[in-house]
Design a protein around this motif. Structure first.
Motif, mmCIF file in Angstrom:
data_model
loop_
_atom_site.group_PDB
_atom_site.id
_atom_site.type_symbol
_atom_site.label_atom_id
_atom_site.label_comp_id
_atom_site.label_asym_id
_atom_site.label_seq_id
_atom_site.Cartn_x
_atom_site.Cartn_y
_atom_site.Cartn_z
ATOM 1 N N ASP C 15 0.831 -1.202 0.000
ATOM 2 C CA ASP C 15 0.000 0.000 0.000
ATOM 3 C C ASP C 15 0.864 1.248 0.000
ATOM 4 N N LEU C 16 1.838 1.289 0.900
ATOM 5 C CA LEU C 16 2.643 2.494 1.069
ATOM 6 C C LEU C 16 3.465 2.806 -0.178
ATOM 7 N N ALA C 17 4.006 1.757 -0.820
ATOM 8 C CA ALA C 17 4.782 1.976 -2.049
ATOM 9 C C ALA C 17 3.869 2.476 -3.170
ATOM 10 N N GLY C 18 2.715 1.835 -3.317
ATOM 11 C CA GLY C 18 1.768 2.264 -4.345
ATOM 12 C C GLY C 18 1.279 3.677 -4.090
ATOM 13 N N VAL C 19 1.003 3.981 -2.824
ATOM 14 C CA VAL C 19 0.565 5.313 -2.446
ATOM 15 C C VAL C 19 1.570 6.361 -2.912
ATOM 16 N N ALA C 20 2.863 6.108 -2.659
ATOM 17 C CA ALA C 20 3.887 7.101 -2.996
ATOM 18 C C ALA C 20 3.947 7.345 -4.503
ATOM 19 N N VAL C 21 3.905 6.269 -5.285
ATOM 20 C CA VAL C 21 3.992 6.435 -6.742
ATOM 21 C C VAL C 21 2.781 7.182 -7.280
ATOM 22 N N PHE C 22 1.601 6.774 -6.834
ATOM 23 C CA PHE C 22 0.397 7.446 -7.323
ATOM 24 C C PHE C 22 0.352 8.893 -6.852
ATOM 25 N N VAL C 74 3.182 10.367 3.926
ATOM 26 C CA VAL C 74 3.951 10.012 2.729
ATOM 27 C C VAL C 74 3.468 10.828 1.534
ATOM 28 N N CYS C 75 2.156 10.968 1.385
ATOM 29 C CA CYS C 75 1.604 11.755 0.272
ATOM 30 C C CYS C 75 2.088 13.201 0.337
ATOM 31 N N PHE C 76 2.056 13.777 1.540
ATOM 32 C CA PHE C 76 2.476 15.168 1.657
ATOM 33 C C PHE C 76 3.987 15.293 1.464
ATOM 34 N N GLY C 77 4.755 14.302 1.928
ATOM 35 C CA GLY C 77 6.192 14.305 1.673
ATOM 36 C C GLY C 77 6.488 14.249 0.186
ATOM 37 N N VAL C 78 5.758 13.414 -0.535
ATOM 38 C CA VAL C 78 5.931 13.328 -1.984
ATOM 39 C C VAL C 78 5.602 14.670 -2.637
#
Lengths: 200, 200, 200
Positions: C15-22, C74-78
Protein backbone atom coordinates in the motif's frame (compact mmCIF):
# COMPACT_ATOMS: atom_id res chain seq x y z
CA UNK A 1 -19.15 8.13 27.62
CA UNK A 2 -18.39 7.52 23.97
CA UNK A 3 -17.00 10.31 21.76
CA UNK A 4 -20.47 10.51 20.25
CA UNK A 5 -22.14 11.34 23.53
CA UNK A 6 -19.68 14.05 24.44
CA UNK A 7 -19.38 15.83 21.14
CA UNK A 8 -22.71 15.29 19.46
CA UNK A 9 -24.78 18.15 20.93
CA UNK A 10 -22.27 20.88 20.10
CA UNK A 11 -21.10 19.42 16.82
CA UNK A 12 -24.66 18.91 15.59
CA UNK A 13 -25.45 22.60 15.89
CA UNK A 14 -22.26 23.59 14.12
CA UNK A 15 -23.12 21.03 11.46
CA UNK A 16 -26.56 22.52 10.93
CA UNK A 17 -25.25 26.09 10.59
CA UNK A 18 -22.51 25.03 8.18
CA UNK A 19 -24.99 22.92 6.23
CA UNK A 20 -27.29 25.93 5.71
CA UNK A 21 -24.54 28.23 4.48
CA UNK A 22 -23.04 25.68 2.12
CA UNK A 23 -26.51 24.66 0.90
CA UNK A 24 -27.11 28.30 -0.02
CA UNK A 25 -23.92 28.49 -2.10
CA UNK A 26 -25.01 25.31 -3.88
CA UNK A 27 -28.52 26.61 -4.58
CA UNK A 28 -27.08 29.87 -5.92
CA UNK A 29 -24.81 28.04 -8.37
CA UNK A 30 -27.87 26.22 -9.72
CA UNK A 31 -29.84 29.49 -9.82
CA UNK A 32 -27.13 31.18 -11.89
CA UNK A 33 -27.32 28.29 -14.35
CA UNK A 34 -31.11 28.85 -14.63
CA UNK A 35 -31.94 25.44 -13.29
CA UNK A 36 -35.26 24.05 -12.05
CA UNK A 37 -36.19 23.87 -8.38
CA UNK A 38 -35.39 20.17 -8.19
CA UNK A 39 -31.87 20.78 -9.44
CA UNK A 40 -31.47 23.66 -6.98
CA UNK A 41 -32.58 21.39 -4.15
CA UNK A 42 -30.12 18.73 -5.32
CA UNK A 43 -27.26 21.24 -5.37
CA UNK A 44 -28.24 22.63 -1.98
CA UNK A 45 -28.20 19.14 -0.50
CA UNK A 46 -24.98 17.93 -2.13
CA UNK A 47 -23.09 21.09 -1.23
CA UNK A 48 -24.56 21.22 2.26
CA UNK A 49 -23.86 17.65 3.32
CA UNK A 50 -21.14 16.50 0.87
CA UNK A 51 -18.10 17.27 3.01
CA UNK A 52 -19.48 15.88 6.26
CA UNK A 53 -20.74 12.79 4.47
CA UNK A 54 -17.34 11.92 3.02
CA UNK A 55 -15.76 12.58 6.45
CA UNK A 56 -18.21 10.25 8.20
CA UNK A 57 -17.69 7.49 5.61
CA UNK A 58 -13.92 7.76 5.94
CA UNK A 59 -13.76 7.77 9.75
CA UNK A 60 -16.37 5.01 10.06
CA UNK A 61 -19.04 7.13 11.73
CA UNK A 62 -22.74 6.80 10.87
CA UNK A 63 -23.48 9.42 8.20
CA UNK A 64 -24.67 12.42 10.20
CA UNK A 65 -27.82 13.33 8.26
CA UNK A 66 -29.33 9.85 7.92
CA UNK A 67 -30.95 9.50 11.34
CA UNK A 68 -31.51 13.24 11.61
CA UNK A 69 -34.84 14.59 10.35
CA UNK A 70 -33.53 18.18 10.15
CA UNK A 71 -30.39 18.32 8.03
CA UNK A 72 -31.91 17.42 4.66
CA UNK A 73 -34.96 19.55 5.47
CA UNK A 74 -32.75 22.57 6.19
CA UNK A 75 -31.10 22.12 2.77
CA UNK A 76 -34.45 21.99 1.01
CA UNK A 77 -35.70 24.97 3.02
CA UNK A 78 -32.65 26.93 1.95
CA UNK A 79 -33.32 25.93 -1.67
CA UNK A 80 -36.92 27.17 -1.31
CA UNK A 81 -35.71 30.51 0.06
CA UNK A 82 -33.19 30.85 -2.76
CA UNK A 83 -35.92 29.96 -5.27
CA UNK A 84 -38.40 32.60 -4.08
CA UNK A 85 -36.00 35.46 -3.47
CA UNK A 86 -34.23 37.61 -6.09
CA UNK A 87 -30.69 36.51 -6.84
CA UNK A 88 -29.27 40.00 -6.24
CA UNK A 89 -30.11 39.62 -2.53
CA UNK A 90 -27.40 37.02 -2.39
CA UNK A 91 -24.79 38.74 -4.48
CA UNK A 92 -22.07 40.86 -2.93
CA UNK A 93 -19.64 39.94 -0.22
CA UNK A 94 -22.06 38.87 2.53
CA UNK A 95 -22.43 35.35 1.18
CA UNK A 96 -18.66 35.07 0.75
CA UNK A 97 -18.03 35.88 4.40
CA UNK A 98 -20.79 33.50 5.49
CA UNK A 99 -19.12 30.82 3.39
CA UNK A 100 -15.79 31.67 5.06
CA UNK A 101 -17.43 31.18 8.47
CA UNK A 102 -18.92 27.87 7.36
CA UNK A 103 -15.57 26.75 5.97
CA UNK A 104 -13.75 27.55 9.21
CA UNK A 105 -16.44 25.93 11.40
CA UNK A 106 -16.45 22.80 9.25
CA UNK A 107 -12.68 22.52 9.14
CA UNK A 108 -12.54 22.57 12.95
CA UNK A 109 -15.61 20.39 13.41
CA UNK A 110 -14.37 17.82 10.90
CA UNK A 111 -10.93 17.45 12.42
CA UNK A 112 -12.33 17.39 15.98
CA UNK A 113 -14.81 14.65 15.10
CA UNK A 114 -12.09 12.61 13.37
CA UNK A 115 -9.82 13.08 16.41
CA UNK A 116 -12.63 11.93 18.69
CA UNK A 117 -13.00 8.79 16.57
CA UNK A 118 -9.34 7.86 17.05
CA UNK A 119 -8.04 8.94 13.66
CA UNK A 120 -4.28 9.66 13.57
CA UNK A 121 -3.16 13.31 13.63
CA UNK A 122 -2.33 13.96 9.98
CA UNK A 123 -5.43 12.24 8.58
CA UNK A 124 -7.54 13.98 11.26
CA UNK A 125 -6.38 17.37 9.93
CA UNK A 126 -7.13 16.12 6.41
CA UNK A 127 -10.67 15.25 7.55
CA UNK A 128 -11.15 18.90 8.51
CA UNK A 129 -10.16 20.02 5.02
CA UNK A 130 -12.39 17.33 3.49
CA UNK A 131 -15.36 18.43 5.60
CA UNK A 132 -14.88 22.06 4.59
CA UNK A 133 -14.07 21.64 0.91
CA UNK A 134 -15.55 18.45 -0.55
CA UNK A 135 -19.14 19.72 -0.75
CA UNK A 136 -17.99 22.64 -2.88
CA UNK A 137 -15.80 20.40 -5.02
CA UNK A 138 -18.70 18.04 -5.82
CA UNK A 139 -20.95 21.06 -6.51
CA UNK A 140 -18.43 22.45 -8.99
CA UNK A 141 -17.75 19.09 -10.66
CA UNK A 142 -21.45 18.41 -11.26
CA UNK A 143 -22.04 21.98 -12.45
CA UNK A 144 -19.09 21.67 -14.85
CA UNK A 145 -17.27 24.63 -13.25
CA UNK A 146 -13.55 24.79 -12.43
CA UNK A 147 -13.49 23.45 -8.88
CA UNK A 148 -12.43 25.53 -5.85
CA UNK A 149 -9.38 23.32 -5.54
CA UNK A 150 -8.10 24.60 -8.90
CA UNK A 151 -8.77 28.31 -8.34
CA UNK A 152 -5.82 30.41 -7.14
CA UNK A 153 -7.42 31.53 -3.89
CA UNK A 154 -6.60 30.96 -0.25
CA UNK A 155 -9.55 28.61 0.23
CA UNK A 156 -8.25 25.13 0.88
CA UNK A 157 -5.30 26.73 2.65
CA UNK A 158 -7.57 28.49 5.13
CA UNK A 159 -9.35 25.21 5.90
CA UNK A 160 -6.00 23.45 6.29
CA UNK A 161 -4.80 26.19 8.67
CA UNK A 162 -7.84 25.91 10.95
CA UNK A 163 -7.86 22.11 10.89
CA UNK A 164 -4.14 21.85 11.66
CA UNK A 165 -4.38 24.25 14.61
CA UNK A 166 -7.34 22.25 15.92
CA UNK A 167 -5.52 18.92 15.74
CA UNK A 168 -2.35 20.32 17.30
CA UNK A 169 -4.36 21.89 20.12
CA UNK A 170 -6.34 18.74 20.82
CA UNK A 171 -3.23 16.53 20.74
CA UNK A 172 -1.62 18.85 23.34
CA UNK A 173 -4.74 18.28 25.50
CA UNK A 174 -5.61 21.97 25.60
CA UNK A 175 -9.22 22.70 26.70
CA UNK A 176 -11.57 21.79 23.81
CA UNK A 177 -13.62 24.98 23.65
CA UNK A 178 -10.43 27.07 23.58
CA UNK A 179 -8.98 24.98 20.78
CA UNK A 180 -12.15 25.10 18.73
CA UNK A 181 -12.61 28.86 19.09
CA UNK A 182 -9.01 29.77 18.32
CA UNK A 183 -8.73 27.38 15.37
CA UNK A 184 -12.04 28.43 13.83
CA UNK A 185 -11.22 32.12 14.28
CA UNK A 186 -7.78 31.63 12.71
CA UNK A 187 -9.21 29.80 9.69
CA UNK A 188 -11.96 32.41 9.26
CA UNK A 189 -9.53 35.32 9.57
CA UNK A 190 -7.24 33.90 6.89
CA UNK A 191 -10.12 33.28 4.49
CA UNK A 192 -11.75 36.63 5.22
CA UNK A 193 -8.46 38.45 4.62
CA UNK A 194 -8.12 36.61 1.30
CA UNK A 195 -11.60 37.80 0.30
CA UNK A 196 -11.05 41.35 1.55
CA UNK A 197 -7.62 41.91 0.02
CA UNK A 198 -7.99 39.68 -3.03
CA UNK A 199 -5.13 37.39 -1.96
CA UNK A 200 -4.33 34.65 -4.37
CA UNK B 1 -36.46 -10.75 11.69
CA UNK B 2 -34.10 -8.00 10.67
CA UNK B 3 -35.00 -5.58 7.84
CA UNK B 4 -32.52 -7.47 5.71
CA UNK B 5 -34.32 -10.78 6.06
CA UNK B 6 -37.72 -9.36 5.19
CA UNK B 7 -36.82 -7.17 2.25
CA UNK B 8 -33.83 -8.87 0.70
CA UNK B 9 -35.50 -11.41 -1.61
CA UNK B 10 -37.82 -8.94 -3.30
CA UNK B 11 -35.42 -6.03 -3.33
CA UNK B 12 -32.62 -8.16 -4.76
CA UNK B 13 -34.64 -8.99 -7.85
CA UNK B 14 -35.64 -5.38 -8.39
CA UNK B 15 -31.99 -4.47 -7.93
CA UNK B 16 -30.89 -6.92 -10.59
CA UNK B 17 -33.42 -5.69 -13.17
CA UNK B 18 -32.56 -2.05 -12.50
CA UNK B 19 -28.86 -2.88 -12.63
CA UNK B 20 -29.21 -4.43 -16.10
CA UNK B 21 -31.11 -1.48 -17.57
CA UNK B 22 -28.78 1.12 -16.14
CA UNK B 23 -25.74 -0.93 -17.13
CA UNK B 24 -27.03 -0.88 -20.69
CA UNK B 25 -27.33 2.92 -20.74
CA UNK B 26 -23.77 3.12 -19.43
CA UNK B 27 -22.41 0.70 -22.03
CA UNK B 28 -24.17 2.64 -24.79
CA UNK B 29 -22.61 5.95 -23.72
CA UNK B 30 -19.19 4.28 -23.98
CA UNK B 31 -20.14 2.75 -27.34
CA UNK B 32 -21.11 6.16 -28.74
CA UNK B 33 -17.71 7.47 -27.67
CA UNK B 34 -16.05 4.59 -29.59
CA UNK B 35 -14.48 3.13 -26.52
CA UNK B 36 -12.85 -0.26 -25.97
CA UNK B 37 -14.66 -3.20 -24.40
CA UNK B 38 -12.95 -2.65 -21.05
CA UNK B 39 -14.19 0.92 -20.90
CA UNK B 40 -17.69 -0.24 -21.88
CA UNK B 41 -17.61 -2.79 -19.07
CA UNK B 42 -16.44 -0.10 -16.65
CA UNK B 43 -19.28 2.21 -17.67
CA UNK B 44 -21.83 -0.60 -17.50
CA UNK B 45 -20.72 -1.43 -13.97
CA UNK B 46 -20.49 2.13 -12.66
CA UNK B 47 -23.86 3.11 -14.09
CA UNK B 48 -25.48 -0.15 -13.02
CA UNK B 49 -24.35 -0.20 -9.40
CA UNK B 50 -23.41 3.44 -8.71
CA UNK B 51 -26.70 4.63 -7.24
CA UNK B 52 -27.29 1.59 -5.05
CA UNK B 53 -23.69 1.65 -3.87
CA UNK B 54 -23.86 5.25 -2.68
CA UNK B 55 -27.22 4.48 -1.00
CA UNK B 56 -25.78 1.48 0.86
CA UNK B 57 -22.72 3.43 2.01
CA UNK B 58 -24.90 6.28 3.27
CA UNK B 59 -27.44 4.14 5.16
CA UNK B 60 -24.74 1.87 6.60
CA UNK B 61 -25.81 -1.30 4.76
CA UNK B 62 -23.27 -3.75 3.33
CA UNK B 63 -22.75 -2.77 -0.33
CA UNK B 64 -25.28 -4.92 -2.19
CA UNK B 65 -23.06 -6.31 -4.96
CA UNK B 66 -20.03 -7.31 -2.86
CA UNK B 67 -21.25 -10.65 -1.51
CA UNK B 68 -23.40 -11.27 -4.58
CA UNK B 69 -21.81 -13.22 -7.43
CA UNK B 70 -24.46 -12.05 -9.94
CA UNK B 71 -24.68 -8.27 -9.98
CA UNK B 72 -21.24 -7.49 -11.41
CA UNK B 73 -21.58 -10.43 -13.81
CA UNK B 74 -24.90 -9.08 -15.10
CA UNK B 75 -23.23 -5.73 -15.81
CA UNK B 76 -20.42 -7.37 -17.74
CA UNK B 77 -22.90 -9.59 -19.60
CA UNK B 78 -24.84 -6.49 -20.61
CA UNK B 79 -21.59 -4.88 -21.78
CA UNK B 80 -20.84 -7.99 -23.86
CA UNK B 81 -24.28 -7.85 -25.47
CA UNK B 82 -23.88 -4.13 -26.22
CA UNK B 83 -20.42 -4.85 -27.69
CA UNK B 84 -21.59 -7.55 -30.10
CA UNK B 85 -24.85 -5.98 -31.25
CA UNK B 86 -25.28 -3.02 -33.63
CA UNK B 87 -25.83 0.30 -31.85
CA UNK B 88 -28.96 1.07 -33.85
CA UNK B 89 -30.73 -1.80 -32.07
CA UNK B 90 -30.57 0.31 -28.96
CA UNK B 91 -31.48 3.65 -30.43
CA UNK B 92 -35.03 4.92 -30.42
CA UNK B 93 -37.38 5.26 -27.51
CA UNK B 94 -37.33 1.67 -26.20
CA UNK B 95 -34.22 2.18 -24.15
CA UNK B 96 -35.57 5.47 -22.79
CA UNK B 97 -38.70 3.80 -21.48
CA UNK B 98 -36.67 0.93 -20.00
CA UNK B 99 -34.51 3.53 -18.27
CA UNK B 100 -37.69 5.20 -16.99
CA UNK B 101 -38.82 1.87 -15.53
CA UNK B 102 -35.42 1.34 -13.92
CA UNK B 103 -35.45 4.86 -12.53
CA UNK B 104 -38.90 4.39 -10.96
CA UNK B 105 -38.06 0.93 -9.56
CA UNK B 106 -34.79 2.20 -8.08
CA UNK B 107 -36.36 5.31 -6.57
CA UNK B 108 -38.91 3.16 -4.73
CA UNK B 109 -36.42 0.44 -3.85
CA UNK B 110 -33.88 2.93 -2.56
CA UNK B 111 -36.29 4.80 -0.32
CA UNK B 112 -37.88 1.56 0.95
CA UNK B 113 -34.49 0.09 1.86
CA UNK B 114 -33.46 3.32 3.61
CA UNK B 115 -36.78 3.34 5.49
CA UNK B 116 -36.21 -0.28 6.53
CA UNK B 117 -32.79 0.69 7.91
CA UNK B 118 -34.32 3.35 10.17
CA UNK B 119 -33.40 6.41 8.12
CA UNK B 120 -35.57 9.50 8.81
CA UNK B 121 -38.32 10.35 6.31
CA UNK B 122 -36.76 13.18 4.31
CA UNK B 123 -33.34 11.53 3.94
CA UNK B 124 -35.10 8.24 3.08
CA UNK B 125 -36.82 9.93 0.14
CA UNK B 126 -33.45 11.42 -0.83
CA UNK B 127 -31.98 7.90 -0.82
CA UNK B 128 -34.54 6.94 -3.46
CA UNK B 129 -33.43 9.80 -5.69
CA UNK B 130 -29.77 8.93 -5.04
CA UNK B 131 -30.37 5.28 -5.95
CA UNK B 132 -32.10 6.25 -9.18
CA UNK B 133 -29.88 9.09 -10.35
CA UNK B 134 -26.32 8.79 -9.01
CA UNK B 135 -25.24 6.00 -11.38
CA UNK B 136 -26.16 8.19 -14.35
CA UNK B 137 -24.49 11.23 -12.80
CA UNK B 138 -21.18 9.39 -12.32
CA UNK B 139 -21.47 7.97 -15.86
CA UNK B 140 -21.90 11.45 -17.31
CA UNK B 141 -19.14 13.00 -15.18
CA UNK B 142 -16.59 10.38 -16.22
CA UNK B 143 -17.67 10.60 -19.85
CA UNK B 144 -17.34 14.39 -19.75
CA UNK B 145 -21.02 14.90 -20.70
CA UNK B 146 -23.41 17.41 -19.11
CA UNK B 147 -24.93 15.37 -16.31
CA UNK B 148 -28.65 14.42 -16.15
CA UNK B 149 -28.99 16.68 -13.15
CA UNK B 150 -28.21 19.71 -15.36
CA UNK B 151 -30.46 18.83 -18.30
CA UNK B 152 -33.89 20.47 -18.38
CA UNK B 153 -35.89 17.26 -18.25
CA UNK B 154 -38.27 15.76 -15.76
CA UNK B 155 -35.78 13.10 -14.67
CA UNK B 156 -34.74 13.77 -11.10
CA UNK B 157 -38.25 15.10 -10.49
CA UNK B 158 -39.80 11.77 -11.51
CA UNK B 159 -37.48 9.91 -9.13
CA UNK B 160 -38.29 12.38 -6.35
CA UNK B 161 -42.03 11.92 -6.98
CA UNK B 162 -41.87 8.11 -6.73
CA UNK B 163 -39.56 8.14 -3.72
CA UNK B 164 -41.68 10.69 -1.83
CA UNK B 165 -44.89 8.73 -2.42
CA UNK B 166 -43.14 5.59 -1.22
CA UNK B 167 -41.88 7.15 2.01
CA UNK B 168 -45.26 8.78 2.75
CA UNK B 169 -47.06 5.48 2.15
CA UNK B 170 -44.66 3.49 4.33
CA UNK B 171 -44.78 6.04 7.15
CA UNK B 172 -48.61 5.77 7.09
CA UNK B 173 -48.16 2.00 7.51
CA UNK B 174 -50.02 1.18 4.30
CA UNK B 175 -49.43 -2.36 2.98
CA UNK B 176 -45.90 -2.54 1.47
CA UNK B 177 -46.71 -4.10 -1.89
CA UNK B 178 -49.45 -1.51 -2.48
CA UNK B 179 -47.11 1.35 -1.64
CA UNK B 180 -44.33 0.00 -3.86
CA UNK B 181 -46.58 -0.59 -6.85
CA UNK B 182 -48.36 2.76 -6.69
CA UNK B 183 -45.17 4.75 -6.09
CA UNK B 184 -43.21 3.00 -8.84
CA UNK B 185 -46.11 3.38 -11.30
CA UNK B 186 -46.45 7.08 -10.46
CA UNK B 187 -42.73 7.74 -10.95
CA UNK B 188 -42.69 5.77 -14.21
CA UNK B 189 -45.79 7.54 -15.54
CA UNK B 190 -44.32 10.97 -14.89
CA UNK B 191 -41.02 10.10 -16.55
CA UNK B 192 -42.71 8.32 -19.48
CA UNK B 193 -44.98 11.32 -20.06
CA UNK B 194 -41.91 13.57 -20.06
CA UNK B 195 -40.30 11.37 -22.73
CA UNK B 196 -43.49 11.08 -24.79
CA UNK B 197 -44.48 14.73 -24.76
CA UNK B 198 -41.00 16.24 -24.53
CA UNK B 199 -41.73 17.93 -21.18
CA UNK B 200 -38.92 20.01 -19.87
CA UNK C 1 -6.50 -15.42 12.80
CA UNK C 2 -8.65 -12.88 11.00
CA UNK C 3 -7.89 -11.90 7.39
CA UNK C 4 -6.55 -8.62 8.79
CA UNK C 5 -3.91 -10.30 10.91
CA UNK C 6 -2.62 -12.48 8.12
CA UNK C 7 -2.51 -9.98 5.32
CA UNK C 8 -1.96 -6.66 7.00
CA UNK C 9 1.86 -6.60 7.32
CA UNK C 10 2.54 -7.43 3.68
CA UNK C 11 -0.35 -5.51 2.23
CA UNK C 12 0.49 -2.39 4.25
CA UNK C 13 3.94 -2.16 2.71
CA UNK C 14 2.60 -2.65 -0.80
CA UNK C 15 0.00 0.00 0.00
CA UNK C 16 2.64 2.49 1.07
CA UNK C 17 4.78 1.98 -2.05
CA UNK C 18 1.77 2.26 -4.35
CA UNK C 19 0.56 5.31 -2.45
CA UNK C 20 3.89 7.10 -3.00
CA UNK C 21 3.99 6.44 -6.74
CA UNK C 22 0.40 7.45 -7.32
CA UNK C 23 0.80 10.49 -5.08
CA UNK C 24 3.68 11.57 -7.30
CA UNK C 25 1.60 11.34 -10.48
CA UNK C 26 -1.07 13.43 -8.74
CA UNK C 27 1.39 16.08 -7.60
CA UNK C 28 2.86 16.28 -11.11
CA UNK C 29 -0.55 16.90 -12.68
CA UNK C 30 -1.03 19.80 -10.27
CA UNK C 31 2.50 21.05 -10.99
CA UNK C 32 1.84 21.09 -14.74
CA UNK C 33 -1.27 23.19 -14.07
CA UNK C 34 0.89 25.68 -12.12
CA UNK C 35 -0.98 25.12 -8.90
CA UNK C 36 -0.08 26.14 -5.35
CA UNK C 37 1.53 23.75 -2.88
CA UNK C 38 -1.76 23.13 -1.09
CA UNK C 39 -3.41 22.03 -4.33
CA UNK C 40 -0.41 19.80 -5.11
CA UNK C 41 -0.71 18.21 -1.68
CA UNK C 42 -4.45 17.69 -2.24
CA UNK C 43 -3.81 16.01 -5.59
CA UNK C 44 -1.03 13.87 -4.15
CA UNK C 45 -3.33 12.67 -1.39
CA UNK C 46 -6.42 12.06 -3.54
CA UNK C 47 -4.46 10.19 -6.19
CA UNK C 48 -2.43 8.27 -3.63
CA UNK C 49 -5.26 7.03 -1.44
CA UNK C 50 -8.35 7.36 -3.70
CA UNK C 51 -8.42 3.83 -5.08
CA UNK C 52 -7.73 2.05 -1.80
CA UNK C 53 -10.25 4.26 -0.02
CA UNK C 54 -13.08 3.39 -2.40
CA UNK C 55 -12.11 -0.29 -2.13
CA UNK C 56 -12.19 -0.24 1.67
CA UNK C 57 -15.56 1.53 1.74
CA UNK C 58 -17.04 -0.98 -0.71
CA UNK C 59 -15.77 -4.12 1.02
CA UNK C 60 -16.62 -2.80 4.49
CA UNK C 61 -13.04 -2.57 5.76
CA UNK C 62 -11.86 0.36 7.92
CA UNK C 63 -10.34 2.94 5.55
CA UNK C 64 -6.66 2.02 5.51
CA UNK C 65 -5.10 5.46 6.06
CA UNK C 66 -7.30 6.65 8.93
CA UNK C 67 -5.60 4.88 11.83
CA UNK C 68 -2.24 4.97 10.08
CA UNK C 69 0.01 7.96 10.81
CA UNK C 70 2.19 7.31 7.75
CA UNK C 71 0.06 7.14 4.62
CA UNK C 72 -1.12 10.75 4.50
CA UNK C 73 2.33 11.93 5.59
CA UNK C 74 3.95 10.01 2.73
CA UNK C 75 1.60 11.76 0.27
CA UNK C 76 2.48 15.17 1.66
CA UNK C 77 6.19 14.30 1.67
CA UNK C 78 5.93 13.33 -1.98
CA UNK C 79 4.16 16.63 -2.71
CA UNK C 80 7.00 18.48 -0.96
CA UNK C 81 9.60 16.66 -3.05
CA UNK C 82 7.68 17.41 -6.25
CA UNK C 83 7.39 21.06 -5.18
CA UNK C 84 11.12 21.55 -4.57
CA UNK C 85 12.50 19.60 -7.54
CA UNK C 86 12.45 20.66 -11.20
CA UNK C 87 9.60 19.13 -13.18
CA UNK C 88 11.94 17.79 -15.88
CA UNK C 89 13.35 15.33 -13.33
CA UNK C 90 10.01 13.61 -13.47
CA UNK C 91 9.41 13.71 -17.18
CA UNK C 92 10.33 10.85 -19.44
CA UNK C 93 9.40 7.22 -19.12
CA UNK C 94 10.67 6.50 -15.59
CA UNK C 95 7.56 7.80 -13.92
CA UNK C 96 5.37 5.89 -16.37
CA UNK C 97 7.01 2.59 -15.49
CA UNK C 98 6.80 3.37 -11.79
CA UNK C 99 3.10 4.08 -12.28
CA UNK C 100 2.78 0.73 -14.11
CA UNK C 101 4.38 -1.02 -11.13
CA UNK C 102 2.02 0.77 -8.74
CA UNK C 103 -0.95 -0.11 -10.90
CA UNK C 104 -0.05 -3.80 -10.98
CA UNK C 105 0.70 -3.95 -7.24
CA UNK C 106 -2.57 -2.20 -6.41
CA UNK C 107 -4.64 -4.37 -8.72
CA UNK C 108 -3.32 -7.50 -7.00
CA UNK C 109 -3.44 -6.02 -3.52
CA UNK C 110 -6.98 -4.75 -4.00
CA UNK C 111 -8.39 -8.02 -5.26
CA UNK C 112 -6.52 -10.05 -2.61
CA UNK C 113 -7.85 -7.84 0.19
CA UNK C 114 -11.40 -8.07 -1.17
CA UNK C 115 -11.03 -11.86 -1.46
CA UNK C 116 -9.80 -12.01 2.14
CA UNK C 117 -12.91 -10.07 3.23
CA UNK C 118 -15.22 -12.64 1.66
CA UNK C 119 -16.17 -10.69 -1.46
CA UNK C 120 -17.43 -12.87 -4.36
CA UNK C 121 -15.02 -13.61 -7.22
CA UNK C 122 -16.16 -11.18 -9.90
CA UNK C 123 -16.56 -8.20 -7.56
CA UNK C 124 -13.21 -9.10 -5.94
CA UNK C 125 -11.51 -8.73 -9.34
CA UNK C 126 -13.38 -5.46 -9.81
CA UNK C 127 -11.99 -4.26 -6.47
CA UNK C 128 -8.49 -4.76 -7.87
CA UNK C 129 -9.29 -2.55 -10.85
CA UNK C 130 -10.93 0.03 -8.56
CA UNK C 131 -7.88 0.11 -6.28
CA UNK C 132 -5.56 0.61 -9.24
CA UNK C 133 -7.57 3.09 -11.29
CA UNK C 134 -9.95 5.15 -9.15
CA UNK C 135 -7.28 7.45 -7.69
CA UNK C 136 -6.24 8.46 -11.20
CA UNK C 137 -9.84 8.88 -12.31
CA UNK C 138 -10.64 11.27 -9.42
CA UNK C 139 -7.38 13.15 -10.11
CA UNK C 140 -8.32 13.63 -13.76
CA UNK C 141 -11.94 14.58 -12.98
CA UNK C 142 -10.93 17.27 -10.48
CA UNK C 143 -8.19 18.56 -12.81
CA UNK C 144 -10.69 18.73 -15.68
CA UNK C 145 -8.61 16.34 -17.84
CA UNK C 146 -9.98 13.45 -19.92
CA UNK C 147 -9.83 10.58 -17.46
CA UNK C 148 -7.60 7.50 -17.91
CA UNK C 149 -10.73 5.43 -18.40
CA UNK C 150 -11.48 7.37 -21.62
CA UNK C 151 -7.97 7.29 -23.12
CA UNK C 152 -7.25 4.59 -25.70
CA UNK C 153 -4.47 2.92 -23.75
CA UNK C 154 -4.05 -0.49 -22.18
CA UNK C 155 -4.35 0.90 -18.67
CA UNK C 156 -7.54 -0.39 -17.10
CA UNK C 157 -7.04 -3.58 -19.10
CA UNK C 158 -3.66 -4.22 -17.49
CA UNK C 159 -5.19 -3.76 -14.03
CA UNK C 160 -8.07 -6.08 -14.94
CA UNK C 161 -5.61 -8.70 -16.19
CA UNK C 162 -3.56 -8.73 -12.98
CA UNK C 163 -6.64 -8.65 -10.73
CA UNK C 164 -8.35 -11.48 -12.61
CA UNK C 165 -5.27 -13.71 -12.45
CA UNK C 166 -5.01 -13.01 -8.74
CA UNK C 167 -8.63 -13.91 -8.00
CA UNK C 168 -8.47 -17.07 -10.12
CA UNK C 169 -5.25 -18.15 -8.41
CA UNK C 170 -6.60 -17.51 -4.91
CA UNK C 171 -9.89 -19.30 -5.64
CA UNK C 172 -7.88 -22.34 -6.80
CA UNK C 173 -6.10 -22.22 -3.41
CA UNK C 174 -2.66 -21.80 -4.97
CA UNK C 175 0.02 -20.54 -2.56
CA UNK C 176 -0.58 -16.81 -1.92
CA UNK C 177 2.90 -15.47 -2.57
CA UNK C 178 3.05 -17.33 -5.90
CA UNK C 179 -0.33 -15.95 -6.96
CA UNK C 180 0.58 -12.40 -5.97
CA UNK C 181 3.94 -12.43 -7.72
CA UNK C 182 2.69 -13.97 -10.96
CA UNK C 183 -0.40 -11.76 -11.14
CA UNK C 184 1.47 -8.54 -10.38
CA UNK C 185 4.20 -9.41 -12.87
CA UNK C 186 1.64 -10.20 -15.57
CA UNK C 187 -0.22 -6.92 -15.02
CA UNK C 188 3.04 -4.94 -14.99
CA UNK C 189 4.33 -6.65 -18.14
CA UNK C 190 1.15 -5.86 -20.06
CA UNK C 191 1.17 -2.21 -19.00
CA UNK C 192 4.92 -1.85 -19.60
CA UNK C 193 4.60 -3.33 -23.07
CA UNK C 194 1.80 -0.88 -23.81
CA UNK C 195 4.05 2.02 -22.76
CA UNK C 196 7.09 0.67 -24.62
CA UNK C 197 5.36 -0.16 -27.91
CA UNK C 198 2.65 2.52 -27.78
CA UNK C 199 -0.16 -0.06 -27.78
CA UNK C 200 -3.62 1.44 -27.82
Amino acid sequence: MTPDQILTPILDWLDLAGVAVFALTGALVAARLNQTFVTMAFFALVTGVGGGTVRDLLIGAPVFWMQDPWVASVCFGVALIAWFTPQRWWEGDGIEYADAAGLAAYAVLGSAKAFAFGVALVPAAVMGVVTGCVGGIIRDLVAGRPSIIMRPELYVTAAAFGATLCVIGLSLRIEQTVVWSVAALAGFTLRAAAIRFGWA
